[in-house]
Write an enzyme that holds these catalytic residues in place. Structure first.
Site, mmCIF file in Angstrom:
data_model
loop_
_atom_site.group_PDB
_atom_site.id
_atom_site.type_symbol
_atom_site.label_atom_id
_atom_site.label_comp_id
_atom_site.label_asym_id
_atom_site.label_seq_id
_atom_site.Cartn_x
_atom_site.Cartn_y
_atom_site.Cartn_z
ATOM 1 N N ASN A 1 -2.011 0.127 6.920
ATOM 2 C CA ASN A 1 -1.545 -1.174 7.411
ATOM 3 C C ASN A 1 -0.667 -1.925 6.405
ATOM 4 O O ASN A 1 -0.575 -3.145 6.438
ATOM 5 C CB ASN A 1 -2.727 -2.025 7.880
ATOM 6 C CG ASN A 1 -3.720 -2.289 6.766
ATOM 7 O OD1 ASN A 1 -3.472 -1.926 5.624
ATOM 8 N ND2 ASN A 1 -4.821 -2.923 7.085
ATOM 9 N N ARG B 1 -2.257 -14.318 4.318
ATOM 10 C CA ARG B 1 -2.982 -13.626 5.405
ATOM 11 C C ARG B 1 -2.218 -13.798 6.728
ATOM 12 O O ARG B 1 -2.181 -12.867 7.545
ATOM 13 C CB ARG B 1 -4.407 -14.186 5.564
ATOM 14 C CG ARG B 1 -5.298 -14.051 4.343
ATOM 15 C CD ARG B 1 -5.970 -12.732 4.158
ATOM 16 N NE ARG B 1 -6.807 -12.279 5.230
ATOM 17 C CZ ARG B 1 -7.485 -11.126 5.172
ATOM 18 N NH1 ARG B 1 -7.417 -10.353 4.104
ATOM 19 N NH2 ARG B 1 -8.226 -10.729 6.186
ATOM 20 N N HIS C 1 -2.254 -5.392 1.486
ATOM 21 C CA HIS C 1 -3.540 -6.039 1.241
ATOM 22 C C HIS C 1 -3.288 -7.474 0.806
ATOM 23 O O HIS C 1 -2.329 -7.739 0.086
ATOM 24 C CB HIS C 1 -4.312 -5.328 0.123
ATOM 25 C CG HIS C 1 -5.441 -6.142 -0.443
ATOM 26 N ND1 HIS C 1 -6.678 -6.191 0.133
ATOM 27 C CD2 HIS C 1 -5.486 -6.995 -1.501
ATOM 28 C CE1 HIS C 1 -7.452 -7.019 -0.557
ATOM 29 N NE2 HIS C 1 -6.756 -7.525 -1.558
ATOM 30 N N GLU D 1 -9.895 -10.173 -7.802
ATOM 31 C CA GLU D 1 -8.891 -9.126 -7.597
ATOM 32 C C GLU D 1 -7.711 -9.276 -8.565
ATOM 33 O O GLU D 1 -7.159 -8.282 -9.032
ATOM 34 C CB GLU D 1 -8.412 -9.163 -6.142
ATOM 35 C CG GLU D 1 -9.504 -8.737 -5.157
ATOM 36 C CD GLU D 1 -9.092 -8.882 -3.705
ATOM 37 O OE1 GLU D 1 -7.939 -9.288 -3.422
ATOM 38 O OE2 GLU D 1 -9.929 -8.580 -2.834
ATOM 39 N N TYR E 1 -12.596 -1.846 -3.905
ATOM 40 C CA TYR E 1 -13.116 -2.002 -2.542
ATOM 41 C C TYR E 1 -14.640 -1.899 -2.486
ATOM 42 O O TYR E 1 -15.187 -1.563 -1.438
ATOM 43 C CB TYR E 1 -12.472 -0.969 -1.619
ATOM 44 C CG TYR E 1 -11.081 -1.343 -1.152
ATOM 45 C CD1 TYR E 1 -10.867 -2.482 -0.363
ATOM 46 C CD2 TYR E 1 -9.982 -0.561 -1.472
ATOM 47 C CE1 TYR E 1 -9.601 -2.820 0.077
ATOM 48 C CE2 TYR E 1 -8.702 -0.906 -1.033
ATOM 49 C CZ TYR E 1 -8.521 -2.037 -0.248
ATOM 50 O OH TYR E 1 -7.278 -2.382 0.201
ATOM 51 N N LYS F 1 0.823 -1.216 0.000
ATOM 52 C CA LYS F 1 0.000 0.000 0.000
ATOM 53 C C LYS F 1 0.858 1.268 0.000
ATOM 54 O O LYS F 1 2.078 1.202 0.247
ATOM 55 C CB LYS F 1 -0.946 -0.041 1.204
ATOM 56 C CG LYS F 1 -1.984 -1.171 1.116
ATOM 57 C CD LYS F 1 -2.975 -1.108 2.279
ATOM 58 C CE LYS F 1 -4.015 -2.214 2.183
ATOM 59 N NZ LYS F 1 -5.013 -2.128 3.283
ATOM 60 N N ARG G 1 2.202 -6.587 9.318
ATOM 61 C CA ARG G 1 1.449 -5.487 9.945
ATOM 62 C C ARG G 1 1.955 -5.169 11.351
ATOM 63 O O ARG G 1 1.960 -4.010 11.767
ATOM 64 C CB ARG G 1 -0.039 -5.806 9.933
ATOM 65 C CG ARG G 1 -0.637 -5.623 8.539
ATOM 66 C CD ARG G 1 -2.051 -6.125 8.443
ATOM 67 N NE ARG G 1 -2.676 -5.750 7.171
ATOM 68 C CZ ARG G 1 -3.850 -6.212 6.764
ATOM 69 N NH1 ARG G 1 -4.517 -7.072 7.509
ATOM 70 N NH2 ARG G 1 -4.353 -5.826 5.600
ATOM 71 N N PHE H 1 -15.476 3.364 7.086
ATOM 72 C CA PHE H 1 -14.094 3.672 6.705
ATOM 73 C C PHE H 1 -13.886 3.723 5.187
ATOM 74 O O PHE H 1 -12.778 3.976 4.723
ATOM 75 C CB PHE H 1 -13.130 2.662 7.345
ATOM 76 C CG PHE H 1 -13.383 1.218 6.981
ATOM 77 C CD1 PHE H 1 -12.888 0.689 5.796
ATOM 78 C CD2 PHE H 1 -14.096 0.380 7.831
ATOM 79 C CE1 PHE H 1 -13.107 -0.643 5.455
ATOM 80 C CE2 PHE H 1 -14.322 -0.955 7.508
ATOM 81 C CZ PHE H 1 -13.827 -1.464 6.309
ATOM 82 N N THR I 1 -5.951 -7.359 10.843
ATOM 83 C CA THR I 1 -6.288 -6.029 10.323
ATOM 84 C C THR I 1 -6.250 -4.959 11.418
ATOM 85 O O THR I 1 -5.698 -3.879 11.201
ATOM 86 C CB THR I 1 -7.720 -6.050 9.725
ATOM 87 O OG1 THR I 1 -7.828 -7.147 8.831
ATOM 88 C CG2 THR I 1 -8.025 -4.756 8.998
#
Ligand code: ATP
Ligand code: MG
Length: 142
Positions: A114, A87, A117, A128, A51, A11, A104, A59, A93
């Site tokens: 964070n 993950r 993704h 995606e 998203y 990100k 993270r 958010f 998260t």
């Protein structure tokens, strides 16, 4: 375990903080193969579409603003159980809940900022990956 592909995004916060290399090292050390990669800056339309699943959540607006704030590195990762494996490497998260040693835990500075993704299901991973990559841009190595 089934061979899977998952979509990773490094990100804008992590790109800005010069963390591409260290994050990709952690990805590779977890046995995930980087089989596609591109740097891009998401447009508002792209971020809203990516998203869309979070549309209406409190958010959502801030998330779109954040994801369009600078360039990102979008990658396809391939491995057995890639979706869950990545993950686990990313960590939780919610800020402060990520397990020690995860990306993270080391690099998130808030729940929103964070660092990474990762797709959360096989169905979303397919969607995606297609969102960013054509078939011929993915180089399977398994
Ligand atoms: P990602 O989809 O980015 O891999 P995730 O699946 O762990 O993350 P989601 O619930 O899908 O988390 O939320 C998507 C993104 O929205 C999060 O990564 C984070 O950047 C942001 N986000 C999620 N929840 C919040 C929140 N409560 N406050 C602020 N930002 C949030
Ligand atoms: Mg998610």
């Amino acid at each position: 375990m089934a061979m899977e592909r998952t979509l990773s995004i490094i990100k804008p916060d992590a790109v800005q903080n010069n963390l591409i290399g260290i994050i990709n090292t952690q990805i590779e050390e977890a046995g995930l193969l980087i089989v596609a990669a591109k740097m891009l800056r998401m447009s508002r339309v792209q971020a809203r579409g990516f998203y869309v699943i979070h549309q209406g959540k409190p958010f959502y607006h801030d998330l779109v603003a954040f994801m369009t704030s600078g360039p990102v590195l979008v990658q396809v990762l391939e491995a057995e159980d890639a979706i869950n494996r990545y993950r686990k490497v990313m960590g939780a998260t919610m800020f402060g809940n990520a397990e020690p040693g995860t990306i993270r835990a080391k690099f998130a500075t808030s729940t929103k900022n964070n660092a990474v993704h990762g797709s959360d299901s096989l169905k979303n991973a397919k969607r995606e990956i297609k969102f960013f990559f054509a078939q011929h841009e993915i180089y399977s190595r398994t």
